[in-house]
Design an enzyme around this catalytic site. Structure first.
Site, PDB file in Angstrom:
ATOM      1  N   HIS A  54     -11.449  86.736   3.325  1.00 55.64           N
ATOM      2  CA  HIS A  54     -12.914  86.805   3.305  1.00 55.64           C
ATOM      3  C   HIS A  54     -13.442  85.660   4.186  1.00 55.64           C
ATOM      4  CE1 HIS A  54     -16.943  86.271   1.472  1.00 55.64           C
ATOM      5  NE2 HIS A  54     -16.816  87.504   1.024  1.00 55.64           N
ATOM      6  N   ASP A  87      -7.631  81.857  -3.264  1.00 55.61           N
ATOM      7  CA  ASP A  87      -8.946  82.466  -3.459  1.00 55.61           C
ATOM      8  C   ASP A  87      -8.743  83.618  -4.439  1.00 55.61           C
ATOM      9  OD1 ASP A  87     -11.117  84.109  -3.407  1.00 55.61           O
ATOM     10  OD2 ASP A  87     -11.334  84.161  -1.222  1.00 55.61           O
ATOM     11  N   GLN A 104     -10.934  87.996  -6.366  1.00 53.73           N
ATOM     12  CA  GLN A 104     -10.657  89.401  -6.687  1.00 53.73           C
ATOM     13  C   GLN A 104      -9.443  89.572  -7.600  1.00 53.73           C
ATOM     14  OE1 GLN A 104     -12.841  91.585  -6.014  1.00 53.73           O
ATOM     15  NE2 GLN A 104     -13.986  90.785  -4.264  1.00 53.73           N
ATOM     16  N   LYS A 114     -18.257  87.991 -10.580  1.00 52.83           N
ATOM     17  CA  LYS A 114     -17.286  89.085 -10.381  1.00 52.83           C
ATOM     18  C   LYS A 114     -16.441  89.294 -11.635  1.00 52.83           C
ATOM     19  CE  LYS A 114     -16.669  88.219  -5.429  1.00 52.83           C
ATOM     20  NZ  LYS A 114     -17.599  89.141  -4.807  1.00 52.83           N
ATOM     21  N   CYS A 121     -17.506  91.198   4.803  1.00 52.78           N
ATOM     22  CA  CYS A 121     -17.306  89.751   5.045  1.00 52.78           C
ATOM     23  C   CYS A 121     -15.868  89.460   5.445  1.00 52.78           C
ATOM     24  CB  CYS A 121     -17.707  88.916   3.827  1.00 52.78           C
ATOM     25  SG  CYS A 121     -19.413  89.148   3.358  1.00 52.78           S
TER      26      CYS A 121
HETATM   27  N1  C6P Z   1     -16.704  89.306  -1.939  1.00 51.29           N
HETATM   28  C1  C6P Z   1     -17.323  91.610  -1.670  1.00 51.29           C
HETATM   29  O1  C6P Z   1     -18.132  92.547  -1.697  1.00 51.29           O
HETATM   30  P1  C6P Z   1     -18.965  84.554  -3.697  1.00 51.29           P
HETATM   31  O2  C6P Z   1     -19.930  85.271  -2.819  1.00 51.29           O
HETATM   32  O3  C6P Z   1     -18.958  83.073  -3.457  1.00 51.29           O
HETATM   33  O4  C6P Z   1     -19.105  84.919  -5.146  1.00 51.29           O
HETATM   34  O5  C6P Z   1     -17.506  85.113  -3.321  1.00 51.29           O
HETATM   35  C2  C6P Z   1     -17.039  85.059  -2.000  1.00 51.29           C
HETATM   36  C3  C6P Z   1     -15.738  85.765  -1.893  1.00 51.29           C
HETATM   37  C4  C6P Z   1     -14.605  85.031  -1.583  1.00 51.29           C
HETATM   38  N2  C6P Z   1     -13.391  85.592  -1.532  1.00 51.29           N
HETATM   39  C5  C6P Z   1     -13.212  86.895  -1.773  1.00 51.29           C
HETATM   40  C6  C6P Z   1     -11.831  87.474  -1.722  1.00 51.29           C
HETATM   41  C7  C6P Z   1     -14.312  87.705  -2.067  1.00 51.29           C
HETATM   42  O6  C6P Z   1     -14.121  89.007  -2.299  1.00 51.29           O
HETATM   43  C8  C6P Z   1     -15.607  87.131  -2.100  1.00 51.29           C
HETATM   44  C9  C6P Z   1     -16.812  87.972  -2.335  1.00 51.29           C
HETATM   45  C10 C6P Z   1     -17.771  90.262  -2.157  1.00 51.29           C
HETATM   46  O7  C6P Z   1     -16.175  91.761  -1.265  1.00 51.29           O
HETATM   47  C11 C6P Z   1     -19.074  89.860  -1.565  1.00 51.29           C
HETATM   48  S1  C6P Z   1     -19.003  89.554   0.144  1.00 51.29           S
END
Ligand code: C6P
Length: 400
Positions: A117, A194, A197, A220, A358
């Site tokens: 991401h 990270d 997910q 999430k 992203c």
């Molecule tokens: N992915 C998706 O629709 P935040 O925005 O800080 O809560 O998470 C960022 C982020 C970082 N790493 C991974 C693997 C992610 O999937 C995400 C967030 C969402 O896939 C929003 S872009």
């Protein structure tokens, strides 16, 4: 799984029942989480760690109990290792800044992967601009698995950190974190995971994984927005400077010199989102009551079923076909732009995500601008996947 715990799932969109398949972007909230937020504002609200009065003490207890709840959820050894942030993105920026200051010099290397991401790419690029570090990316195979042989060749004596997603938000690939920890440590490097997910989908045990740092987002994992976690091994966090300055993070301030608070407060400048931390703890309690193993089993079934049903659709290209895959199906249909497909599915009541997710370097890897993505949560059903497939077939008819 009790869908009726989630009030939003009973609403309609455009007069159709809502089929919510955008859970990798954010999950819906159970009533207990919504109630926890309202109840705290109604009866407890006061700033934490500051007042001697009743409400402040009670709010502080809830906030610190939430830290302990997070600790047990990911099996960290101590609450000093649990830092509250605004989300995965802030956790990773904190790492690039503080870990970067403590451990990285010009010419030192950070390895990420092609499936990251932007949150696990851009902060390292910004550090590269500030400090002249070197950023490398491990390639992936066509099925979306990491090329571990290639990874081994990327390490040099200057490699300090391997930073990888546990599960890809596009491909659903589940990366072999324990193995990656062993590889990183064999090269005297640290491992940052990270886990945005993975924490929502299966049990995550930081000690069993052997990682040095791990980040995830509350929203999430059925909790509120604006709250997240950075886990770090205490010995490493101790060596890292604060990320931001202000209240909460200091021991003593004079104009000549400031000393910093102990862990984890050193990294938590300003008023924390104490309502968010409590509601996050309630979300984690909710998940534990169902059982993360049980949730994983259910979502594995949904993922396998969705992969099989989507593969039946003519001209549909699936991305991410590793056997170790979780809760995410990305696809395109030849001749239909992903945004058109997403927009038309929405009109049929089906919420999926479209675009680059992203992860533009990953889109470039597959030679596409964007993809459609259906992503699953504990409350989704096989019937909803059938509804998705039926809707895609209906839309497809408009184009062929
Ligand atoms: N992915 C998706 O629709 P935040 O925005 O800080 O809560 O998470 C960022 C982020 C970082 N790493 C991974 C693997 C992610 O999937 C995400 C967030 C969402 O896939 C929003 S872009």
């Amino acid at each position: 799984m009790n869908r009726s715990d989630f009030p939003i799932l009973s609403r309609t969109v455009y007069g159709k029942p809502l089929v919510y398949l955008d859970n990798a972007a954010t999950t819906q909230k159970p009533q207990c989480v919504i109630d926890a937020i309202a109840e705290e504002y109604c009866s407890v609200n006061a700033n934490v760690h500051r007042g001697v009065h009743f409400l402040s003490t009670q709010a502080t207890e809830l906030h610190e109990a939430a830290r302990e709840r997070v600790r047990t959820f990911i099996n960290a050894t101590s609450t000093t290792e649990i830092i509250f942030t605004r989300g995965t993105t802030e956790s990773l920026n904190l790492m690039a800044s503080s870990y970067g200051d403590a451990f990285l010099k010009e010419g030192d290397e950070v390895i990420v992967t092609e499936m990251e991401h932007h949150s696990n790419i851009v902060p390292w690029q910004m550090l590269r601009e500030r400090k002249g570090i070197i950023l490398k990316a491990v390639p992936i195979a066509d099925d979306g698995s990491l090329d571990l042989e290639k990874l081994e060749t990327l390490f040099t004596p200057r490699t300090r950190l391997l930073s990888v997603c546990h599960v890809s938000n596009v491909l659903g690939t589940m990366n072999p974190i324990r193995q990656l920890a062993d590889i990183a440590h064999a090269h005297n490097a640290h491992l940052l995971v990270d886990a945005a997910q993975s924490v929502p989908h299966f049990p995550v045990d930081v000690q069993a994984l052997g990682c040095d740092f791990l980040a995830f987002s509350g929203h999430k994992v059925y909790g509120p927005t604006g709250i997240g976690v950075l886990y770090g091994r205490e010995a490493l966090l101790d060596m890292m400077p604060p990320y931001q300055g202000g209240g909460e993070m200091i021991a003593r301030v004079t104009f000549e010199r400031t000393t910093y608070e102990r862990l984890p407060f050193k990294f938590e400048a300003g008023t924390p989102d104490y309502v968010g931390t409590h509601a996050l703890a309630v979300a984690l309690d909710y998940l534990s009551a169902i059982g993360m193993e049980h949730i994983h089993e259910h979502e594995q079934d949904l993922t396998a079923y969705a992969m099989q049903r989507l593969a039946e659709i003519p001209d549909l290209q699936l991305y991410g076909t590793t056997p170790t895959k979780d809760a995410v199906c990305a696809f395109n249909i030849n001749g239909i732009h992903h945004l058109d497909l997403g927009t038309l599915l929405d009109r049929l009541g089906i919420a999926i995500r479209t675009g680059h997710h992203c992860a533009q370097p990953l889109m470039a890897r597959y030679g596409v601008e964007g993809m459609c993505r259906a992503s699953f949560a504990l409350y989704n059903t096989r019937e909803e996947i059938d509804a998705l497939v039926a809707a895609i077939l209906r839309v497809r008819k408009m184009f062929v």
